[in-house]
Design an enzyme around this catalytic site. Structure first.
Site, PDB file in Angstrom:
ATOM      1  N   LYS A 178      42.716  40.233  37.948  1.00 29.72           N
ATOM      2  CA  LYS A 178      42.221  40.654  39.461  1.00 29.72           C
ATOM      3  C   LYS A 178      43.091  40.236  40.280  1.00 29.72           C
ATOM      4  CE  LYS A 178      37.759  40.411  36.486  1.00 29.72           C
ATOM      5  NZ  LYS A 178      36.616  39.894  36.334  1.00 29.72           N
ATOM      6  N   GLN A 222      33.937  34.673  36.850  1.00 33.54           N
ATOM      7  CA  GLN A 222      33.867  35.046  35.459  1.00 33.54           C
ATOM      8  C   GLN A 222      33.030  34.383  34.887  1.00 33.54           C
ATOM      9  OE1 GLN A 222      36.293  36.972  35.581  1.00 33.54           O
ATOM     10  NE2 GLN A 222      36.726  36.794  33.199  1.00 33.54           N
ATOM     11  N   ASP A 245      29.644  41.052  42.090  1.00 32.22           N
ATOM     12  CA  ASP A 245      29.217  41.835  41.255  1.00 32.22           C
ATOM     13  C   ASP A 245      28.101  42.189  40.476  1.00 32.22           C
ATOM     14  OD1 ASP A 245      31.493  41.066  38.602  1.00 32.22           O
ATOM     15  OD2 ASP A 245      30.923  39.206  38.699  1.00 32.22           O
TER      16      ASP A 245
END
Ligand SMILES: Nc1nc(=O)c2c([nH]1)NC[C@@H]1CN(c3ccc(C(=O)N[C@@H](CCC(=O)O)C(=O)O)cc3)C=[N+]21
Length: 418
Positions: A178, A222, A245
């Site tokens: 990422k 994460q 997200d």
């Protein structure tokens, strides 16, 4: 009128694993069994897999049913399948028992083969590969262009903060990827690494800090978090304006509602829809089946498909005879995390397969000692589907591209830049 079943044996290349499975019922005057003997796919308009055609040769190999009814020896024919449906069938015969029966059967089967071959057919069908890696690169290039425009116009660059707790190797790899992706498009990345035994409060403290930092436009925690933490408590701490997200319940709730837009759509399901869109695969009116009902992929994927006017069915671990339902799907999204669960026989001919699964399976021949496989048995599925995403190189790279896209959207929104 007796009913006739159409069988296919293309579920596996190995004879031992080949199974005969019904995928269609037909009504014909005389009744009998048909075995799909040979199949191949021709793509007309390569950019549009939904227009793929399958030419098939049928043979009637004198099955017991036909014998019992003394209705004949067999027959033959050929037909055209398009978009998973039979469009036309010609030369379909049932031969009555007579001394010429065998000869007629041979002749008709032979003629059917010739016609099928004349249509320019190769023996093995092969699905179009939906190249997520390539599309993700295109999207990154578009994002990079927009970011440099924004920087020139208002002097702002988007920022993404990533919080990694613990030392799972796979998580560390994803976070590294990422970060690299951010750099490639001009997004500033911020990273916090916390030890496995840190507390929920410590994680939330860092989230709050990023919530208040105007140079951060997106915050990603994460997953999975260590088991002693309550994931929902942590995710709820991310302010909705920076929830790139799309895991905040307010965003999930808005996504599930009709006519209301969330601020952010979760990256993986958004990537799946984007792949379909960029490959010109129509969703409206299609039967879509989503395998898996996670908050991260399955549920939002079902909502998105529904929003695109597909008729959506969700299949999960308690579903009885899941393969009967997946076999109805024009579009199948598999997101269960079980290697090779979806076999060729689960798939409707001509279907489009989006494989979200990224499963590591042991492989002594691979330098890493493992290789990545999807939830779909690619080797089998690619012979039956009209289009399919590979693993790796399918949905995975799209997830990251959508994360970058959400971060850009967030920065634009924060600075009223259109
Ligand atoms: N808050 C949060 N957001 C996420 O989006 C999130 C997460 N947590 N936890 C883990 C999963 C997994 N995930 C992947 C992203 C890209 C690839 C990817 O690019 N895969 C490559 C292969 C990578 C390799 O070779 O190891 C591919 O499929 O081609 C994979 C997996 C995001 N996740």
């Amino acid at each position: 009128m007796a009913s006739m079943m159409l069988f296919t044996d293309c579920s596996s290349s190995s004879a031992a694993a080949a199974r005969l499975l019904p995928f269609c019922r037909h009504q014909i005057p005389d009744g009998g069994l048909v075995q799909l003997h040979r199949s191949a796919r021709l793509q007309f308009g390569l950019s549009n897999p939904s227009s793929s055609r399958t030419f098939v040769t049928y043979t009637f190999p004198s099955p017991p049913l036909v014998k019992e009814r003394k209705e004949g020896l067999g027959g033959g024919g050929c037909g055209v399948w398009e978009g998973g449906r039979e469009k036309s069938i010609s030369l379909l015969f049932i031969i009555s028992s007579s001394k010429w029966g065998i000869l007629k059967w041979c002749l008709i089967t032979f003629t059917a083969y010739i016609i099928t071959a004349a249509a320019g057919v190769s023996v093995e069908a092969a699905a179009k590969v939906i190249d997520g890696k390539k599309v993700a690169k295109e999207i990154r290039d578009e994002i990079a262009t927009e970011i440099s425009k924004m920087k020139d116009a208002i002097g702002v660059v988007p920022g993404l903060a990533v919080i990694l707790v613990g030392d799972r190797k796979d998580s560390a790899t994803y976070v590294h990827n990422k970060k690299k992706a951010c750099e490639s498009v001009g997004i500033t990345s911020y990273e916090v690494r916390l030890s496995e035994d840190s507390t929920e409060q410590e994680v939330i403290k860092h989230i709050t800090c990023f919530n208040n930092d105007p140079s951060v436009h997106g915050i990603l925690v994460q997953l999975p978090l260590p088991s002693h933490m309550n994931e929902q408590n942590v995710l709820d701490a991310v302010c909705i304006e920076k929830d790139v997200d799309g895991f905040n319940p307010l965003n999930s709730g808005r996504l599930a509602m009709r006519g209301i837009e969330p601020l952010f759509v979760p990256c993986t399901p958004k990537g799946c829809i984007e792949l379909l869109r960029r490959y010109g695969i129509e969703i409206k009116g299609k039967r879509a089946v989503v395998l898996g009902r996670s908050n991260i992929v399955g549920r939002p994927a079902a909502s998105l498909l529904d929003g695109e006017d597909a008729t959506v069915t969700v299949v999960h671990s308690r579903t009885q005879n899941p393969e009967e339902i997946t076999r109805e799907a024009d579009i199948l999204i598999a997101a269960v995390g079980r290697p090779n669960m979806v076999r060729g026989s689960w798939i409707k001919p001509g279907a489009v397969i989006i494989d979200v699964g990224i499963n590591a399976v042991e492989d002594a021949k691979s330098p890493r000692g493992y290789r990545l496989v999807g939830d779909v048995c690619y080797e089998e599925a690619s012979k039956i589907a009209s289009a399919i995403t590979p693993v790796p190189g399918g949905v995975g790279p799209m997830t990251i591209a959508m994360l970058l896209s959400n971060t850009l959207v967030s920065a634009k929104r924060a600075h009223h830049f259109v």
